[in-house]
Design a protein around this motif. Structure first.
Motif, PDB file in Angstrom:
ATOM      1  N   SER A 129     -20.627  68.965  52.768  1.00  0.00           N
ATOM      2  CA  SER A 129     -21.307  69.584  51.961  1.00  0.00           C
ATOM      3  C   SER A 129     -22.467  68.890  51.004  1.00  0.00           C
ATOM      4  CB  SER A 129     -20.489  70.729  51.106  1.00  0.00           C
ATOM      5  OG  SER A 129     -19.804  69.925  50.059  1.00  0.00           O
ATOM      6  N   ASP A 130     -23.383  69.804  50.291  1.00  0.00           N
ATOM      7  CA  ASP A 130     -24.192  69.056  49.351  1.00  0.00           C
ATOM      8  C   ASP A 130     -23.050  68.628  48.216  1.00  0.00           C
ATOM      9  OD1 ASP A 130     -26.328  69.331  50.995  1.00  0.00           O
ATOM     10  OD2 ASP A 130     -26.816  71.326  49.611  1.00  0.00           O
ATOM     11  N   LEU A 133     -21.908  65.125  48.877  1.00  0.00           N
ATOM     12  CA  LEU A 133     -22.901  64.275  48.542  1.00  0.00           C
ATOM     13  C   LEU A 133     -23.075  63.941  47.182  1.00  0.00           C
ATOM     14  CD1 LEU A 133     -25.373  64.729  51.745  1.00  0.00           C
ATOM     15  CD2 LEU A 133     -24.147  62.612  51.253  1.00  0.00           C
ATOM     16  N   THR A 134     -23.137  64.918  46.373  1.00  0.00           N
ATOM     17  CA  THR A 134     -23.420  64.852  44.917  1.00  0.00           C
ATOM     18  C   THR A 134     -22.240  64.092  44.336  1.00  0.00           C
ATOM     19  OG1 THR A 134     -24.672  66.911  45.019  1.00  0.00           O
ATOM     20  CG2 THR A 134     -23.719  66.216  42.863  1.00  0.00           C
ATOM     21  N   ARG A 137     -22.369  60.474  45.180  1.00  0.00           N
ATOM     22  CA  ARG A 137     -23.864  59.812  44.366  1.00  0.00           C
ATOM     23  C   ARG A 137     -23.229  59.767  43.072  1.00  0.00           C
ATOM     24  NH1 ARG A 137     -27.765  63.181  47.977  1.00  0.00           N
ATOM     25  NH2 ARG A 137     -28.163  61.649  49.616  1.00  0.00           N
ATOM     26  N   ASP A 143     -27.455  55.609  48.673  1.00  0.00           N
ATOM     27  CA  ASP A 143     -27.641  56.261  50.156  1.00  0.00           C
ATOM     28  C   ASP A 143     -27.091  55.169  51.203  1.00  0.00           C
ATOM     29  OD1 ASP A 143     -28.235  58.687  49.163  1.00  0.00           O
ATOM     30  OD2 ASP A 143     -30.478  58.540  49.507  1.00  0.00           O
TER      31      ASP A 143
END
Length: 181
Positions: A129-130, A133-134, A137, A143
């Motif tokens: 999911s986003d 990734l969030t 990060r 990346d």
């Protein structure tokens, strides 16, 4: 009991012998996993090449933590045994941390983000999911490092699947994925 016969070191295909020599030089032994993969010298070359490249990424503790989490998810007793041994003896990860890693976590906040992301990648087969990734990060991973985490997951999924298919005999102190920690 092995479902695919793992050749004795000297019985491996001739094309695999120099590659197995390199494994023995690096590890001091040739684990059953590498003798299994030696049945296909091109696959052995690929696995060793990927492993060598990934050794230049992240850090050894993070790679071992990911390997432990992925092996637990995939129910690979061989890899869980191998990476528990390597985690304790090579990466110098303590037993409590290894137990956390098997549960998809870490006591180190940055490592926790990497392991949690690796678990998400494994369980979702890459359809993260986003939010996943969030989070990785936000822990400071670039990346490029996200690509490296996914590659470490893929490397471990490959060996987990090979050992699960083959029923490779464990040649490390045995740890069972079925054991909840």
């Amino acid at each position: 009991m092995s479902r695919i016969a793992v050749p004795a070191r000297e019985a491996a295909p001739a094309a695999a012998q120099p590659l197995l020599d390199a494994v023995e030089k690096q590890l001091g032994v040739v684990p059953n996993l590498y003798r299994l993969i030696a049945l296909s010298p091109p696959v052995l070359q690929g696995v060793l090449g990927l492993g060598g490249a990934l050794a230049k990424t992240l850090n050894v503790k993070t790679r071992e933590r990911i390997a432990l989490a992925v092996a637990q998810i995939n129910g690979c007793d061989y890899c869980l045994s191998a990476h528990t041994y390597l985690g304790l003896n090579l990466a110098k990860i303590d037993a409590e941390e290894i137990a956390l890693n098997r549960r998809g976590a870490s006591s180190d906040p940055v490592a926790n983000a990497a392991v949690a992301f690796a678990v998400a990648v494994t369980r979702s087969r890459g359809q993260v999911s986003d939010v996943d990734l969030t989070a990785v990060r936000a822990a400071g991973f670039t990346d490029a490092q996200i690509v490296e985490i996914v590659a470490v997951v893929a490397e471990n999924v490959l060996t987990n699947f090979l050992n699960n298919v083959a029923g490779t005999e464990i040649d490390f102190p045995v740890v069972r994925a079925a054991e909840q920690v």
